[in-house]
Scaffold this active site. Structure first.
Site, PDB file in Angstrom:
ATOM      1  N   HIS A  59      -8.529  11.422  -0.941  1.00  0.00           N
ATOM      2  CA  HIS A  59      -8.021  10.162  -1.487  1.00  0.00           C
ATOM      3  C   HIS A  59      -7.776  10.387  -2.979  1.00  0.00           C
ATOM      4  O   HIS A  59      -8.611  10.984  -3.654  1.00  0.00           O
ATOM      5  CB  HIS A  59      -9.064   9.067  -1.260  1.00  0.00           C
ATOM      6  N   PHE A  79       0.861  -1.178   0.000  1.00  0.00           N
ATOM      7  CA  PHE A  79       0.000   0.000   0.000  1.00  0.00           C
ATOM      8  C   PHE A  79       0.894   1.223   0.000  1.00  0.00           C
ATOM      9  O   PHE A  79       2.070   1.150   0.356  1.00  0.00           O
ATOM     10  CB  PHE A  79      -0.887  -0.012   1.256  1.00  0.00           C
ATOM     11  N   GLN A 126      -8.019  14.614   4.486  1.00  0.00           N
ATOM     12  CA  GLN A 126      -7.403  13.799   3.437  1.00  0.00           C
ATOM     13  C   GLN A 126      -8.295  13.682   2.202  1.00  0.00           C
ATOM     14  O   GLN A 126      -9.474  13.345   2.308  1.00  0.00           O
ATOM     15  CB  GLN A 126      -7.123  12.386   3.963  1.00  0.00           C
ATOM     16  N   HIS A 167     -11.897  11.999   1.800  1.00  0.00           N
ATOM     17  CA  HIS A 167     -11.885  10.627   2.299  1.00  0.00           C
ATOM     18  C   HIS A 167     -11.816  10.513   3.816  1.00  0.00           C
ATOM     19  O   HIS A 167     -12.400   9.603   4.404  1.00  0.00           O
ATOM     20  CB  HIS A 167     -10.695   9.901   1.681  1.00  0.00           C
ATOM     21  N   ARG A 221      -2.947  10.610   6.660  1.00  0.00           N
ATOM     22  CA  ARG A 221      -3.094   9.235   7.137  1.00  0.00           C
ATOM     23  C   ARG A 221      -2.608   8.253   6.086  1.00  0.00           C
ATOM     24  O   ARG A 221      -2.906   8.392   4.908  1.00  0.00           O
ATOM     25  CB  ARG A 221      -4.561   8.939   7.464  1.00  0.00           C
ATOM     26  N   LEU A 267     -15.371   5.699  -3.779  1.00  0.00           N
ATOM     27  CA  LEU A 267     -13.982   5.283  -3.602  1.00  0.00           C
ATOM     28  C   LEU A 267     -13.555   4.166  -4.548  1.00  0.00           C
ATOM     29  O   LEU A 267     -14.270   3.201  -4.770  1.00  0.00           O
ATOM     30  CB  LEU A 267     -13.769   4.810  -2.158  1.00  0.00           C
ATOM     31  N   ARG A 305      -0.822   9.280   0.053  1.00  0.00           N
ATOM     32  CA  ARG A 305      -2.069   9.763  -0.552  1.00  0.00           C
ATOM     33  C   ARG A 305      -2.037  11.248  -0.855  1.00  0.00           C
ATOM     34  O   ARG A 305      -2.565  11.686  -1.877  1.00  0.00           O
ATOM     35  CB  ARG A 305      -3.243   9.456   0.378  1.00  0.00           C
ATOM     36  N   GLU A 338      -7.274   1.957  -2.780  1.00  0.00           N
ATOM     37  CA  GLU A 338      -5.835   2.041  -3.017  1.00  0.00           C
ATOM     38  C   GLU A 338      -5.269   0.650  -3.325  1.00  0.00           C
ATOM     39  O   GLU A 338      -4.198   0.514  -3.890  1.00  0.00           O
ATOM     40  CB  GLU A 338      -5.167   2.631  -1.760  1.00  0.00           C
TER      41      GLU A 338
END
Lengths: 589, 243
Positions: free
Chosen positions: A238, A123, A236, A351, A386, A252, A286, A255
């Protein structure tokens, strides 16, 4: 004055919110023998936790043996741009594996390695393959597992109950008040301790991956009750939300697509991440990937509907369907597009809110005695950005910690149970039915749309002082008009009535976001200011903290606690701690 | 896409109601839930519809569209071009208001299912083939559309006789778990009422997560019940052993 009877309940601990952190907190508190209730504005098992797709980060090293808590700590601090609460990050990295294993014992079935251990995927900005997952529906797995664990833990559940205010006895928390959505009946919960696990406030933007619930109720209630908020400027975006068709904009795209090998291209067919982060490419953090897509679109290299191309088709249909089944289904049903054969458009979508209630890392206690917070509503772990996969583990680690913290607080209790002031409760009853008494007024849904548009323009992914200041004026104006929000119909399951309180909560938090964003005159993590494009050393030493007094938000700075030597050392090797040999450690002292 | 959409939405409460028509402007890719939101935002803010994620992950927005149990967030309006789209609440559950029903019975059933009982502590040694056997069941989003369509529950008032397909999936998840040592076969044979199901597969057809409820959960569970209680050789052994 209302004359209806008031249903009243008495608990040791009430948990507000039934997502992953709330249920984990309730289980921890109930295991201590306390009388615990979970109160949720939705049905059990529907919380925003189900939207998490990619996985839960925990440094088992099942595939990459060098991984360990130190590297997880290192990655999390770096991605948070060092304004995280280091102690929270340390606890988190240390306890994450145990919390994931607990889930396994309670029924979660993760994907497996060939050795029969929990499978872990790569990730963004994680040094090693670290995300424990089940396809691309890990949040659903976590929530469902916690749901079935908690219903066998002696906890009482109140579903579809919306709370509108916290109650206090002097400085201490004393409970909460609200109503049953099904029939509009009032209900009062008296409690020695209250745990907030109400999630974030991503519904403040027009393009968002967030569910209906994410309206910041808990943060707003805690703020009004005197709790400090921190890092509110950190929101955040995304990098990969759906773009087309318009009906699904913002939804969404996990990821995990990039984690499983998906590649990003601009309209000219370039892998543009080369320009922004050649070392990590698609698996950069991100904030970086979202900004890169945004910049490509601004430079005229966007896709037809204003995004970037994401392509996973080279991995083969069978692999994609097995590892990303929900994504495959989502595009096929909602966009008539087969991601095993075609590339697709993605663009940033709101996000996650890194900011929230300022809590003690050990116990999750807020600045109000008896009030605890865990999960997205709390702040400190994620700093300025994050890491993907850290939110699910956050829920488990700090959900449990909040449950234990509240238990210890209740067990140390001396004297009478807290008193609830009758006049305060009666005033709240009058306040919450007031929208029905306005025969002319503003539709809360329309006010919400205006707020979303305003926040997107004035406090979105790209910010500057002038635009923020103008946004603040507009928010204050909306706040004025919000006093005229009205509700029609009856109190029976009335979403328009509910929206009045959602909008009030979001307005308060939006003001908080803009006020802190104005103060942070630099760019750091998710907070990108075009008038201050650089990350500045002096701002690394502070968190912006907000308090709410007499109807005014006050912003102050608090020093970021410096890491002790044993942790600061982890950043001196020039590489992930897991890759440092014992000999090298020795040599570096 | 300048064409409008004609919606006919059941409005009412436990005392009764009727379908009410609304004209909604069309947007490409729009789903039924979008149209209902348009009605809330522009005409009737008190229109009651339960929803959370609008991404088919949470299972809150189950209802009946032109007679079929569907997730409102996943049902595209262009599938009904030229038709009136009739939206009604799930018929199996008592209505609260408009499209919102009281699904609390399902939560009472859930409490009666004994949880996973692992034979060993985690970390488990479990291979993907073992995981794959049950992971399909973990995709369930508890939308209760299978419960809505199950004729035992829907047409024969069977909520006191049968837990319904959702909970057969849940029991299968535990019973087929490689590390579980629990025994839910007596529950299946008695209170859970597995024998009420006559495998018409209606539940499988409506599952938005494409779980093969009948083939992969219900039939294997029925086999376990039959083996335990109706296998003549086993019955003979049991009698000889005096059990």
């Amino acid at each position: 004055m209302t004359t209806e009877t008031l249903e009243t309940h008495q608990y040791d601990v009430i948990v507000i919110g039934a997502g992953g952190s709330g249920l984990r907190a309730a289980v921890a508190a109930a295991e201590g023998g306390l009388k615990v209730a979970v109160i949720t504005k939705s049905l059990l098992g529907k919380a925003h936790t189900v939207m998490a797709e990619g996985g839960a980060a925990a440094s088992f090293g099942n595939l990459d043996a060098p991984d360990g808590w130190e590297t997880h700590f290192y990655d999390t601090m770096r991605s948070g741009h060092f304004i995280n609460n280091y102690r929270a990050v340390e606890i988190f990295a240390l306890e994450a594996p145990d919390r994931v294993l607990e889930l396994e014992e309670w029924g979660a079935v993760f994907d497996r390695t060939s050795a029969g251990r929990i499978m872990q995927r790569a990730f963004g900005a994680h040094s090693f393959r670290r995300l424990c997952h089940i396809g691309d529906h890990t949040g659903l797995e976590l929530l469902r597992t916690m749901q079935y664990k908690s219903i066998h833990s002696g906890i009482d559940f109140f579903m579809e109950v919306t709370l509108t205010t916290l109650l206090k006895d002097g400085e201490r928390v004393a409970g909460a008040f609200g109503y049953y959505r099904a029939d509009g009946r009032f209900v009062l919960f008296r409690a020695k301790a209250v745990i907030l696990s109400t999630g974030g406030w991503g519904r403040i933007y027009k393009i968002t991956s967030n569910s209906w619930e994410s309206t910041g109720d808990g943060a707003a209630m805690a703020f009004r009750a005197g709790a400090d908020l921190t890092d509110m400027e950190m929101v955040q975006f995304h990098p990969t939300g759906m773009v087309w068709p318009p009906g699904v904009r913002g939804l969404l795209v996990t990821e995990g697509v990039r984690g499983e090998g998906g590649l990003l291209y601009n309209s000219e067919g370039e892998r543009f991440m080369e320009r922004y982060d050649p070392a990590r490419m698609e698996l950069s953090s991100r904030d970086v990937v979202a900004r890169s897509i945004f910049k490509e679109v601004q430079a005229g290299r966007g896709t037809p509907h204003g995004g970037a191309w994401l392509d996973i088709s080279h991995k083969g249909a069978e692999y994609v369907k097995r590892k990303l089944p929900a994504m495959y289904e989502q595009f096929l049903t909602l966009a008539d597009l087969d991601i095993t054969r075609e590339r697709f458009e993605v663009a940033p979508t709101c996000h996650y809110t890194m900011g929230g209630i300022r809590v003690d890392a050990e116990s999750c206690a807020s600045s109000v005695p008896g009030l605890f917070a865990a999960g997205e509503v709390a702040a400190g772990l994620h700093g300025a950005n994050r890491l993907g996969g850290n939110s699910l583990t956050d829920l488990l680690v700090f959900g449990r910690r909040a449950g234990l913290g509240a238990s210890a607080y209740v067990q140390a209790w001396q004297g009478d149970a807290p008193k609830v002031d009758q006049a305060t409760v009666e005033a709240e009853m009058v306040r919450i039915v007031a929208p029905f008494q306005r025969s002319e007024g503003i539709n809360p849904y329309q006010l919400h749309q205006q707020l979303q548009e305003l926040m997107t323009v004035h406090a979105g992914i790209m910010r500057s002082g002038d635009v923020l200041a103008e946004g603040l004026e507009k928010i204050l104006d909306l706040k004025d008009r919000a006093r005229q929000m009205m509700a029609a119909g009856s109190r029976t399951y009335n979403p328009g009535w509910h929206a009045v309180f959602d909008v009030e909560n979001m307005l308060l938090l939006c003001e908080g976001i803009v006020r802190s964003a104005l103060e942070r005159k630099e760019s750091r993590g998710a907070h990108w200011r075009t008038d201050y494009p650089d990350e500045l050393e002096e701002f690394q030493r502070v968190n912006y903290v907000e308090s709410y007094r007499d109807g005014e938000i006050q912003v102050r700075t608090e020093a970021v606690s410096p890491m002790p030597e044993r942790l600061a050392k982890l950043f001196t090797y020039g590489k992930a701690p897991g890759l440092v040999s014992p000999a090298e450690r020795e040599a570096m002292g | 896409m300048s064409e409008g959409i004609t919606l006919s939405v059941w409005r009412g409460d436990k005392d009764g109601g009727e379908e009410v028509g609304y004209q909604v402007p069309a947007v490409p890719g729009m789903v039924v839930l979008d149209a209902l939101h348009w009605v809330q935002q522009n005409a009737q803010p008190d229109l009651a519809v339960r929803w959370n994620c609008k991404a088919a992950h949470c299972g809150s927005c189950g209802a009946e569209v032109n007679g079929e149990p569907k997730l409102l967030c996943k049902t595209r309006l262009d599938d009904y071009a030229g038709e009136t789209v009739r939206v009604r609440p799930m018929a199996t559950f008592p209505v609260i208001k408009d499209l919102v029903t009281d699904v609390s019975w399902n939560y009472q059933v859930a409490e009666q299912i004994p949880p996973l009982d692992p034979a060993v502590p985690a970390p488990f040694t479990m291979y993907q083939e073992d995981a794959s056997r049950v992971q399909e069941f973990h995709r369930c989003i508890e939308c209760f559309l299978c419960q809505d369509t199950c004729h035992v529950l829907r047409n024969h008032d069977g909520t006191d006789k049968y837990f319904g397909p959702r909970f057969m999936v849940k029991i299968a998840e535990y019973e087929m778990h490689a590390v579980d040592q629990g025994d839910r076969v007596p529950l299946l044979a008695q209170a859970a009422g597995l024998n009420m199901c006559n495998v018409t597969k209606c539940c499988t057809e409506v599952c938005p997560q494409h779980i093969r409820i009948t083939d992969n959960a219900i039939i294997p569970l029925k086999e376990r019940v039959v083996d335990r209680y109706y296998d003549p050789i086993r019955t003979l052994f049991r009698r000889l052993a005096g059990r």
